[in-house]
Structure formats: C-alpha cells, structure tokens
Design a protein around this motif. Structure first.
Motif, PDB file in Angstrom:
ATOM      1  N   GLY A   1      53.343  16.371  75.046  1.00 51.97           N
ATOM      2  CA  GLY A   1      54.324  17.367  75.451  1.00 51.97           C
ATOM      3  C   GLY A   1      54.058  18.016  76.792  1.00 51.97           C
TER       4      GLY A   1
ATOM      5  N   SER B   1      56.665  23.298  74.902  1.00 51.91           N
ATOM      6  CA  SER B   1      56.157  23.123  73.548  1.00 51.91           C
ATOM      7  C   SER B   1      55.275  21.893  73.505  1.00 51.91           C
ATOM      8  CB  SER B   1      57.315  22.989  72.561  1.00 51.91           C
ATOM      9  OG  SER B   1      56.831  22.870  71.241  1.00 51.91           O
TER      10      SER B   1
ATOM     11  N   SER C   1      52.739  19.429  71.134  1.00 52.09           N
ATOM     12  CA  SER C   1      52.537  19.069  69.740  1.00 52.09           C
ATOM     13  C   SER C   1      51.215  18.347  69.580  1.00 52.09           C
ATOM     14  CB  SER C   1      53.685  18.205  69.222  1.00 52.09           C
ATOM     15  OG  SER C   1      53.733  16.969  69.902  1.00 52.09           O
TER      16      SER C   1
ATOM     17  N   LYS D   1      52.790  25.140  62.374  1.00 53.89           N
ATOM     18  CA  LYS D   1      52.423  23.812  61.875  1.00 53.89           C
ATOM     19  C   LYS D   1      53.355  23.361  60.768  1.00 53.89           C
ATOM     20  CE  LYS D   1      48.897  25.167  58.498  1.00 53.89           C
ATOM     21  NZ  LYS D   1      47.619  24.742  57.853  1.00 53.89           N
TER      22      LYS D   1
ATOM     23  N   ILE E   1      51.589  18.126  61.686  1.00 54.40           N
ATOM     24  CA  ILE E   1      51.813  18.380  63.111  1.00 54.40           C
ATOM     25  C   ILE E   1      51.598  19.865  63.373  1.00 54.40           C
ATOM     26  CG2 ILE E   1      53.464  18.325  65.020  1.00 54.40           C
ATOM     27  CD1 ILE E   1      54.890  16.055  63.609  1.00 54.40           C
TER      28      ILE E   1
ATOM     29  N   TRP F   1      52.148  22.759  66.492  1.00 54.79           N
ATOM     30  CA  TRP F   1      52.799  22.997  67.777  1.00 54.79           C
ATOM     31  C   TRP F   1      52.169  24.192  68.483  1.00 54.79           C
ATOM     32  CZ3 TRP F   1      55.830  21.794  63.484  1.00 54.79           C
ATOM     33  CH2 TRP F   1      56.563  20.598  63.577  1.00 54.79           C
TER      34      TRP F   1
ATOM     35  N   GLN G   1      53.604  26.612  71.406  1.00 52.78           N
ATOM     36  CA  GLN G   1      54.686  27.002  72.309  1.00 52.78           C
ATOM     37  C   GLN G   1      54.143  28.005  73.317  1.00 52.78           C
ATOM     38  OE1 GLN G   1      57.467  28.199  69.104  1.00 52.78           O
ATOM     39  NE2 GLN G   1      58.891  26.742  70.024  1.00 52.78           N
TER      40      GLN G   1
END
Length: 128
Positions: free
Chosen positions: A7, A18, A20, A72, A78, A80, A82
């Motif tokens: 990302g 964002s 990941s 998550k 996954i 993330w 941000q």
C-alpha cells in the motif's frame, strides 16, 4: 509466519494513505501485529500495534496518536494502518511484524525485540 505489507507509494502532504499487512499464520489472533517505520538515516520506530486476541484493542506510540489508526480483520488475517494528514516526516519504510510473546503491558509491544516475524516493508514517500 509470513507477513506481507503493501500500500505504500508517493502521497502529497495532507493526504491519507492506507497500508495493509496480510498475515499467513495459524491462529492469527494469538499474534500481536505491530507497525514500525524507518526513515532514511534513522532508527526503526514503533508506530502502533493491534493487540492479540479478538478484542480489537490497539496501542500507539505517543508520536502517532491521532493521525494513525490500526484495525484488523481476524477472519482474513489482515491488519491495516491508516495514516491521515500526512507530513513529509512520515516518509519511511513501514514494516509490519508479529509477536506471540506474553506481555505484561501494552507498551511491551513498542520494543522491536518482542517481534519474531517481520514483513519486507513498504515505502511511503510524502511530498511537500
């Protein structure tokens, strides 16, 4: 355990991004997934962590509180990161890492030595 961060890219200051982290691991929820970053010429810095378990708890470095949000998806494994209101000082390689070690407090996750598994990193460049 394998982690794949993605990302990253070039973003203008003031924008958002964002990232990941896809995690391949048995029993994903037993791992705390941390985010670290390393700017050119600087040491690796703790950003924040998704605490292990299904509670959705997170913990952030003081320097990242407010502009950084970690979330998550336990089902898809996954996590993330941000980042809002990007500034040039956010330029760094961002890494995700996994730890299944016992902790005594959330702040234990701030230490990179707690993590046994690391992804390869994704570069974020913030242009002014």
């Amino acid at each position: 355990v394998q982690l794949q961060a993605s990302g990253g890219g070039v973003v203008q200051a003031g924008g958002s991004l964002s990232l990941s982290c896809a995690v391949a691991a048995r029993h994903f929820i037993k791992y705390g997934i941390g985010w670290f970053r390393q700017a050119p010429g600087k040491e690796r810095e703790f950003v924040g962590v998704a605490i292990r378990g299904s509670g959705g708890f997170t913990y952030y470095a003081d320097s990242t509180k407010g502009r950084f949000t970690i979330s998550k998806d336990d089902f898809n494994a996954i996590v993330w990161l941000q980042i809002h209101s990007l500034i040039p000082e956010d330029t760094a390689v961002y890494f995700c890492a996994a730890s299944d070690r016992d902790i005594t407090s959330f702040s234990d996750y701030a230490h990179s030595t707690r993590y046994d598994y690391w992804g390869q990193g994704t570069l974020v460049t913030v242009s002014s």
